[in-house]
Design an enzyme around this catalytic site. Structure first.
Site, PDB file in Angstrom:
ATOM      1  N   LYS A  20       0.847  -1.194   0.000  1.00 13.25           N
ATOM      2  CA  LYS A  20       0.000   0.000   0.000  1.00 13.25           C
ATOM      3  C   LYS A  20       0.881   1.242   0.000  1.00 13.25           C
ATOM      4  CE  LYS A  20       0.836   1.308   4.440  1.00 13.25           C
ATOM      5  NZ  LYS A  20       1.591   2.539   4.796  1.00 13.25           N
ATOM      6  N   GLY A 107      10.132  -3.005   6.231  1.00 14.82           N
ATOM      7  CA  GLY A 107      10.372  -1.778   6.985  1.00 14.82           C
ATOM      8  C   GLY A 107      10.406  -0.553   6.111  1.00 14.82           C
ATOM      9  N   ALA A 108       9.552  -0.545   5.096  1.00 11.97           N
ATOM     10  CA  ALA A 108       9.621   0.500   4.083  1.00 11.97           C
ATOM     11  C   ALA A 108       8.367   1.359   4.000  1.00 11.97           C
ATOM     12  CB  ALA A 108       9.896  -0.135   2.710  1.00 11.97           C
ATOM     13  N   GLY A 109       7.413   1.168   4.927  1.00  9.34           N
ATOM     14  CA  GLY A 109       6.202   1.971   4.887  1.00  9.34           C
ATOM     15  C   GLY A 109       5.191   1.511   3.863  1.00  9.34           C
ATOM     16  N   LEU A 110       5.337   0.272   3.376  1.00  4.63           N
ATOM     17  CA  LEU A 110       4.444  -0.254   2.345  1.00  4.63           C
ATOM     18  C   LEU A 110       3.459  -1.289   2.888  1.00  4.63           C
ATOM     19  CD1 LEU A 110       7.058  -0.636  -0.541  1.00  4.63           C
ATOM     20  CD2 LEU A 110       5.375   1.189  -0.250  1.00  4.63           C
ATOM     21  N   GLY A 111       3.517  -1.564   4.178  1.00  3.58           N
ATOM     22  CA  GLY A 111       2.517  -2.427   4.811  1.00  3.58           C
ATOM     23  C   GLY A 111       2.621  -3.895   4.470  1.00  3.58           C
ATOM     24  N   GLY A 113       4.031  -6.528   5.966  1.00  6.90           N
ATOM     25  CA  GLY A 113       3.711  -7.440   7.060  1.00  6.90           C
ATOM     26  C   GLY A 113       2.232  -7.452   7.392  1.00  6.90           C
ATOM     27  N   SER A 115      -0.216  -6.683   5.285  1.00  6.54           N
ATOM     28  CA  SER A 115      -0.910  -7.312   4.173  1.00  6.54           C
ATOM     29  C   SER A 115      -0.800  -8.828   4.242  1.00  6.54           C
ATOM     30  CB  SER A 115      -0.340  -6.804   2.843  1.00  6.54           C
ATOM     31  OG  SER A 115      -1.068  -7.300   1.742  1.00  6.54           O
ATOM     32  N   ASP A 147      -2.528  -1.270  10.453  1.00  2.96           N
ATOM     33  CA  ASP A 147      -2.715  -1.287   8.997  1.00  2.96           C
ATOM     34  C   ASP A 147      -3.480  -2.514   8.513  1.00  2.96           C
ATOM     35  OD1 ASP A 147      -1.472   1.113   8.562  1.00  2.96           O
ATOM     36  OD2 ASP A 147       0.451   0.250   7.938  1.00  2.96           O
TER      37      ASP A 147
END
Length: 305
Positions: A20, A107-111, A113, A115, A147
Site C-alpha cells: 500500500k 520496513g519501508a512503509g508499504l505495509g 507485514g 498485508s 494497517d
C-alpha cells in the site's frame, strides 16, 4: 470481502498480498490506548508478496517458512500471529503451513507485514469455512496491527482512528506509481517519537480532507493538491536521502511525490507510463529497490482454477 487474488486447491490457497501507499497521512493526537490517531488515504498497489496457506485437518501447530531470513518465522511474525488468532477464535485442532515469498520491501512503509497477516487471516477463514463477516474480520484484524484492517477492506479507503475506521472510496483516473526504497528501513515506533519531538502542536484536519470521508469517489487530479505526510518534516533531518529521492522523482516528471507511511519508501505519481519507466531507469542505481506499480483495483476473493 477482500482484494486478494487467490487460487484454491483443496486445503491450500495460493494468494497475492499487495503493498500500500499513503496518499495522505495525518498523525493526530495520542489516544488513551497508546496509539496515535491517524487520518490516511491508503491505496493498494500491485507490488505483492506471494502467500501459500495449507491446512492439515489431521495436524497441529503452525509452521511458517519465508525466503527472506531477516523475518522471524514464529510469534514475532504478524502472519503467524494472524493464523494463531484464527485457530484460537475458531477453536479448531488443525495444522497450518504458511509459505511467504517476500517481494515487498521490509520496513519501508508499504505495509507488507500487515498485508501478509490480513491475507493469512482471510485465507484461513475461507479454508476452514468459518463464515466470518467482513465486520468481524476487520475487528479481529485491528487487534493484530493498525494497517491490517485496511488490507481486509481496501483497495482504496480513508482510514481513521488507529486503523479500525475504514471508509472505502474509488480513485478515478488511475496513475502509474514509482516506488523507490533506499537501502535502510525505518522503525515505526522511532518515527513516531521523532514526530512528537519535532512538533509543538497538532495541525487540525483540513476541511477538504474531512469532506473526503463522505465521498464515494475522488479523482487523482483532485488529490494532487491534498497529498501530504506528517512524517516527512520529522524525518528529513535524519534521512536527507529521502528528500533527495522525492526531488529526483519530481525532476523526472512526477505529478506528486511523497513518503509512504513512516518510510523509508518514497513514491512518485505519474500520468504517463513512459515517464514512469524513465524514472525507474534513472533511479535504479540510487536505491535498493525501485519498482513500477499500478493501483490495485480488484475487489472480492478471486478464485481461479
Amino acid at each position: 470481502m477482500t482484494f486478494r487474488s487467490a487460487v484454491r486447491d483443496g486445503t491450500t490457497l495460493h494468494c497475492r498480498a499487495p503493498a500500500k501507499i499513503n496518499l495522505v497521512l495525518r498523525v493526530l493526537d495520542c489516544l488513551p490506548n497508546g496509539y496515535h490517531e491517524i487520518w490516511s488515504l491508503m491505496q493498494a498497489v500491485d507490488v505483492t508478496d506471494e502467500i501459500i496457506v495449507r491446512v492439515d485437518p489431521n495436524g497441529s501447530g503452525i509452521s511458517l517458512r519465508c525466503n527472506d531470513p531477516r523475518l522471524p518465522i514464529g510469534a514475532g511474525n504478524l502472519a503467524y500471529r494472524a493464523a494463531h488468532m484464527v485457530i484460537e477464535k475458531a477453536d479448531r485442532q488443525v495444522g497450518v503451513q504458511i509459505d511467504v515469498v517476500k517481494r515487498i520491501p521490509i520496513g519501508a512503509g508499504l505495509g507488507g507485514g500487515s498485508s501478509d497477516a490480513a491475507t493469512v487471516m482471510m485465507a484461513l477463514v475461507n479454508l476452514l469455512e468459518l463464515g466470518w463477516s467482513e465486520e468481524m474480520m476487520i475487528r479481529e484484524a485491528a487487534g493484530l496491527g493498525s494497517d491490517v484492517p485496511f488490507f481486509v477492506k481496501g483497495p482504496s479507503a480513508v482510514v481513521r482512528g488507529w486503523g479500525q475506521e475504514i471508509h472505502p472510496l474509488t480513485l478515478k483516473n488511475p496513475r502509474w506509481v514509482v516506488l523507490v526504497t533506499p537501502p535502510f528501513s525505518i522503525q515505526t515506533g522511532w518515527a513516531y517519537l521523532q514526530l512528537d519531538r519535532a512538533r509543538s502542536a497538532v495541525t487540525p484536519l483540513s476541511p477538504r480532507l474531512t469532506e473526503l470521508q463522505s465521498q464515494s469517489e475522488v479523482t487523482w487530479d483532485a488529490l494532487r493538491g491534498l497529498m501530504e505526510n506528517d512524517f516527512e518534516s520529522a524525518l528529513w533531518f535524519h534521512y536527507p536521502d529521502l528528500r533527495r529521492i522525492k526531488v529526483a522523482l519530481l525532476d523526472e516528471g512526477a505529478e506528486a511525490a511523497l513518503l509512504s507511511g513512516s518510510g523509508s519508501t518514497v513514491f512518485g505519481v505519474f500520468t504517463e507510463r513512459e515517464r514512469a519507466e524513465q524514472a525507474v531507469r534513472a533511479l535504479k542505481g540510487r536505491a535498493a529497490h525501485v519498482a513500477l506499480a499500478r493501483p490495485w483495483i480488484a475487489s472480492g476473493l478471486e478464485m481461479r482454477d
